[in-house]
Write a protein that holds these residues in place. Structure first.
Motif, PDB file in Angstrom:
ATOM      1  N   VAL A 109      71.066  43.504  -6.157  1.00 14.05           N
ATOM      2  CA  VAL A 109      70.508  43.128  -4.678  1.00 14.05           C
ATOM      3  C   VAL A 109      71.796  43.427  -3.840  1.00 14.05           C
ATOM      4  CG1 VAL A 109      69.751  41.047  -3.327  1.00 14.05           C
ATOM      5  CG2 VAL A 109      69.240  41.420  -5.693  1.00 14.05           C
ATOM      6  N   ASN A 110      71.586  44.165  -2.948  1.00 11.02           N
ATOM      7  CA  ASN A 110      72.634  44.880  -1.985  1.00 11.02           C
ATOM      8  C   ASN A 110      72.345  43.848  -0.878  1.00 11.02           C
ATOM      9  OD1 ASN A 110      74.059  47.054  -2.995  1.00 11.02           O
ATOM     10  ND2 ASN A 110      72.240  48.110  -3.082  1.00 11.02           N
ATOM     11  N   ASN A 111      73.078  42.492  -0.777  1.00 14.15           N
ATOM     12  CA  ASN A 111      72.774  41.767   0.282  1.00 14.15           C
ATOM     13  C   ASN A 111      73.774  41.426   1.069  1.00 14.15           C
ATOM     14  OD1 ASN A 111      71.842  38.795   1.020  1.00 14.15           O
ATOM     15  ND2 ASN A 111      73.876  38.158   0.333  1.00 14.15           N
ATOM     16  N   ALA A 112      75.202  41.759   0.826  1.00 18.11           N
ATOM     17  CA  ALA A 112      76.403  41.600   1.678  1.00 18.11           C
ATOM     18  C   ALA A 112      76.006  42.520   2.929  1.00 18.11           C
ATOM     19  CB  ALA A 112      77.404  41.963   0.947  1.00 18.11           C
ATOM     20  N   ALA A 113      76.560  42.253   4.130  1.00 15.35           N
ATOM     21  CA  ALA A 113      76.568  42.714   5.328  1.00 15.35           C
ATOM     22  C   ALA A 113      77.472  42.126   6.266  1.00 15.35           C
ATOM     23  CB  ALA A 113      75.171  42.905   5.932  1.00 15.35           C
ATOM     24  N   ASN A 133      77.872  48.191   5.652  1.00 12.39           N
ATOM     25  CA  ASN A 133      76.425  47.937   5.604  1.00 12.39           C
ATOM     26  C   ASN A 133      75.828  48.901   4.874  1.00 12.39           C
ATOM     27  OD1 ASN A 133      77.087  45.622   6.740  1.00 12.39           O
ATOM     28  ND2 ASN A 133      75.628  45.811   8.375  1.00 12.39           N
ATOM     29  N   LEU A 134      76.195  50.360   5.028  1.00 12.36           N
ATOM     30  CA  LEU A 134      75.409  51.388   4.306  1.00 12.36           C
ATOM     31  C   LEU A 134      76.208  52.244   3.486  1.00 12.36           C
ATOM     32  CD1 LEU A 134      73.009  53.299   4.376  1.00 12.36           C
ATOM     33  CD2 LEU A 134      74.180  54.700   6.262  1.00 12.36           C
ATOM     34  N   ILE A 135      77.505  52.636   3.849  1.00 11.99           N
ATOM     35  CA  ILE A 135      78.092  53.680   2.893  1.00 11.99           C
ATOM     36  C   ILE A 135      78.724  53.201   1.837  1.00 11.99           C
ATOM     37  CG2 ILE A 135      80.111  55.505   3.141  1.00 11.99           C
ATOM     38  CD1 ILE A 135      77.975  55.899   5.063  1.00 11.99           C
ATOM     39  N   ILE A 161      66.222  47.773  -7.469  1.00 13.56           N
ATOM     40  CA  ILE A 161      67.272  47.598  -6.348  1.00 13.56           C
ATOM     41  C   ILE A 161      66.630  47.026  -5.180  1.00 13.56           C
ATOM     42  CG2 ILE A 161      68.638  49.147  -5.194  1.00 13.56           C
ATOM     43  CD1 ILE A 161      68.805  51.362  -7.254  1.00 13.56           C
ATOM     44  N   VAL A 162      67.419  46.166  -4.847  1.00 12.42           N
ATOM     45  CA  VAL A 162      66.744  45.475  -3.493  1.00 12.42           C
ATOM     46  C   VAL A 162      67.798  45.635  -2.354  1.00 12.42           C
ATOM     47  CG1 VAL A 162      65.992  43.330  -2.567  1.00 12.42           C
ATOM     48  CG2 VAL A 162      65.632  43.874  -5.097  1.00 12.42           C
ATOM     49  N   ASN A 163      67.374  46.312  -1.348  1.00  8.36           N
ATOM     50  CA  ASN A 163      68.369  46.367   0.026  1.00  8.36           C
ATOM     51  C   ASN A 163      67.848  45.428   1.022  1.00  8.36           C
ATOM     52  OD1 ASN A 163      69.669  48.294  -1.395  1.00  8.36           O
ATOM     53  ND2 ASN A 163      68.489  49.913  -0.594  1.00  8.36           N
ATOM     54  N   ILE A 164      68.600  44.517   1.593  1.00  5.08           N
ATOM     55  CA  ILE A 164      68.375  43.517   2.360  1.00  5.08           C
ATOM     56  C   ILE A 164      68.338  44.380   4.020  1.00  5.08           C
ATOM     57  CG2 ILE A 164      68.764  41.166   3.316  1.00  5.08           C
ATOM     58  CD1 ILE A 164      67.986  41.238   0.490  1.00  5.08           C
ATOM     59  N   SER A 165      67.392  44.202   4.522  1.00  5.35           N
ATOM     60  CA  SER A 165      67.281  44.774   5.737  1.00  5.35           C
ATOM     61  C   SER A 165      66.896  43.479   6.837  1.00  5.35           C
ATOM     62  CB  SER A 165      66.046  45.689   6.096  1.00  5.35           C
ATOM     63  OG  SER A 165      66.368  46.326   7.295  1.00  5.35           O
ATOM     64  N   SER A 166      66.106  43.877   8.073  1.00  5.71           N
ATOM     65  CA  SER A 166      66.008  42.890   8.899  1.00  5.71           C
ATOM     66  C   SER A 166      65.105  43.257   9.882  1.00  5.71           C
ATOM     67  CB  SER A 166      67.277  42.439   9.709  1.00  5.71           C
ATOM     68  OG  SER A 166      67.029  41.610  10.879  1.00  5.71           O
ATOM     69  N   LEU A 167      64.243  42.250  10.624  1.00  6.65           N
ATOM     70  CA  LEU A 167      63.279  42.558  11.341  1.00  6.65           C
ATOM     71  C   LEU A 167      63.829  43.107  12.530  1.00  6.65           C
ATOM     72  CD1 LEU A 167      60.382  42.154  12.254  1.00  6.65           C
ATOM     73  CD2 LEU A 167      60.737  40.191  13.195  1.00  6.65           C
ATOM     74  N   SER A 168      65.381  42.733  12.887  1.00  3.41           N
ATOM     75  CA  SER A 168      66.157  43.478  13.953  1.00  3.41           C
ATOM     76  C   SER A 168      65.903  45.045  13.978  1.00  3.41           C
ATOM     77  CB  SER A 168      67.440  42.843  13.722  1.00  3.41           C
ATOM     78  OG  SER A 168      68.006  43.622  12.819  1.00  3.41           O
ATOM     79  N   TYR A 199      74.257  45.981  14.570  1.00  2.00           N
ATOM     80  CA  TYR A 199      73.854  45.538  13.377  1.00  2.00           C
ATOM     81  C   TYR A 199      72.219  45.888  13.059  1.00  2.00           C
ATOM     82  CZ  TYR A 199      71.740  41.660  10.512  1.00  2.00           C
ATOM     83  OH  TYR A 199      70.916  40.804   9.523  1.00  2.00           O
ATOM     84  N   ALA A 200      71.538  45.868  13.855  1.00  2.00           N
ATOM     85  CA  ALA A 200      70.200  46.407  13.863  1.00  2.00           C
ATOM     86  C   ALA A 200      70.061  47.790  13.377  1.00  2.00           C
ATOM     87  CB  ALA A 200      69.369  46.071  15.020  1.00  2.00           C
ATOM     88  N   HIS A 201      70.915  48.388  14.029  1.00  2.00           N
ATOM     89  CA  HIS A 201      71.012  49.954  13.715  1.00  2.00           C
ATOM     90  C   HIS A 201      71.351  50.193  12.178  1.00  2.00           C
ATOM     91  CE1 HIS A 201      73.105  54.029  13.895  1.00  2.00           C
ATOM     92  NE2 HIS A 201      71.861  54.062  14.260  1.00  2.00           N
TER      93      HIS A 201
END
Length: 329
Positions: A109-113, A133-135, A161-168, A199-201
């Motif tokens: 779970v890639n949760n950290a951001a 957040n990505l690299i 593999i779960v990647n946490i995104s956002s409605l943003s 952040y949203a980007h």
């Protein structure tokens, strides 16, 4: 959000499974509650985070709350994995150390951001928020793939593999291309709410990466057997109150803030992430869920036009691979 999902009855059997959740070191955070649900269901979970002291304190709190070790039939285990996503080199090193430590990995779970921060670049010339957040998650995940592929070859396996995104991500301006580092290094300084937009980007980039990762895993099946069975998802966990406890007079603000939230508390707010990590429905129909974007209601949904572009997915994969190759990871 209606509690149509119940982690006590709607999860696969997690006993014997090994899971990593990044950035789960704050006891008021979404990652922490995610770990709590997964450990309660019997998993061996690693909290992968930079702050060792806070992580160890959180682990002790988890052990006390769940009464781990007091009953042989009780929940699973929780351990610390020191991970600093500010540098992709560290992400690779930690992943390589994990490969020596464990013989399986069922869920990542890639949760950290990084959330709202000033615009800065690393010594490698990439925006710090994009690196965190990505690299670095890209490098961490890629390094762990052989172990996940090996686990996926087992009969009855369920590797995700779960990647946490956002409605943003839906508030990001149109992305024309992702061919050069400057396309990642957007500072949005001429736009209002520049920190929010940066952040949203990155949350848009995470969905695009998830789409690309799904395609990439299928192409690796001949050289890395089992990897095509790894289910990849990006999710929107919703609006969760993980911050009012740190405001002055939190008892005053909390009821007002939570009127705007998608869940009454963080433990319920973690349901979408826990569903993506271990929900039975995904185990029963993995093809339906692989490479998709899940909304806060745990439904397959359409992300923004940017995020569902196959062209941008291909460009992003090529770009990030080039950047990571250039810095030796």
């Amino acid at each position: 959000m209606a509690p149509r999902f119940n982690p006590k009855s709607d999860l696969v059997d997690l006993k014997g499974q090994v899971i990593i959740v990044t950035g789960a070191n704050r006891p008021w955070g979404l990652g922490y509650s995610t770990v709590k649900h997964l450990v309660s269901a019997g998993a061996k979970v690693y909290i992968a985070a930079r702050n060792e002291q806070q992580s160890l304190e959180s682990i002790e709190k988890l052990k006390a709350d769940l009464r781990l070790g007091e009953d042989e039939r009780s929940a699973g285990e929780v351990h610390f994995l020191k991970l600093d996503l500010a540098d992709p080199r560290n992400a690779k090193k930690v992943a390589e150390e994990f490969l020596m430590k464990e013989s399986r990995l069922d869920v990542l779970v890639n949760n950290a951001a990084m959330v709202f921060a000033p615009y800065e670049k690393t010594n490698d010339g990439i925006s710090k928020i994009v690196v965190t957040n990505l690299i670095s998650p890209f490098v961490f995940t890629k390094t762990l793939l052989p172990l996940m592929a090996k686990t996926a070859q087992e009969k009855g396996s369920d590797v995700r593999i779960v990647n946490i995104s956002s409605l943003s991500h839906k508030f990001v301006p149109n992305i024309k291309e992702l061919k050069k580092p400057e396309d990642l290094n957007q500072d949005f300084r001429r736009r209002p709410l520049a920190k929010f937009t940066r952040y949203a980007h990155t949350k848009t980039l995470i969905i695009i990466w998830t789409r690309a990762l799904h395609q990439h895993l299928k192409s690796l099946s001949s050289t890395m057997p089992g990897v095509e069975r790894v289910v990849t998802m990006a999710i929107d966990p919703g609006n969760i109150d993980t911050f009012s406890n740190r405001w002055p007079l939190p008892w005053l603000w909390r009821p007002l803030v939570r009127l705007l939230m998608s869940a009454p508390n963080v433990d319920v707010g973690a349901y979408p992430t826990v569903f993506a990590a271990a929900g039975k429905k995904i185990h029963e129909d993995p093809e339906r869920y692989s490479g998709v974007y899940l909304d806060v209601k745990m439904k397959v949904a359409n992300p923004s036009r940017n995020a569902r572009s196959d062209k941008l997915a291909e460009e992003l994969w090529t770009l990030v691979e080039g950047i990571t190759n250039d810095i030796g990871v």
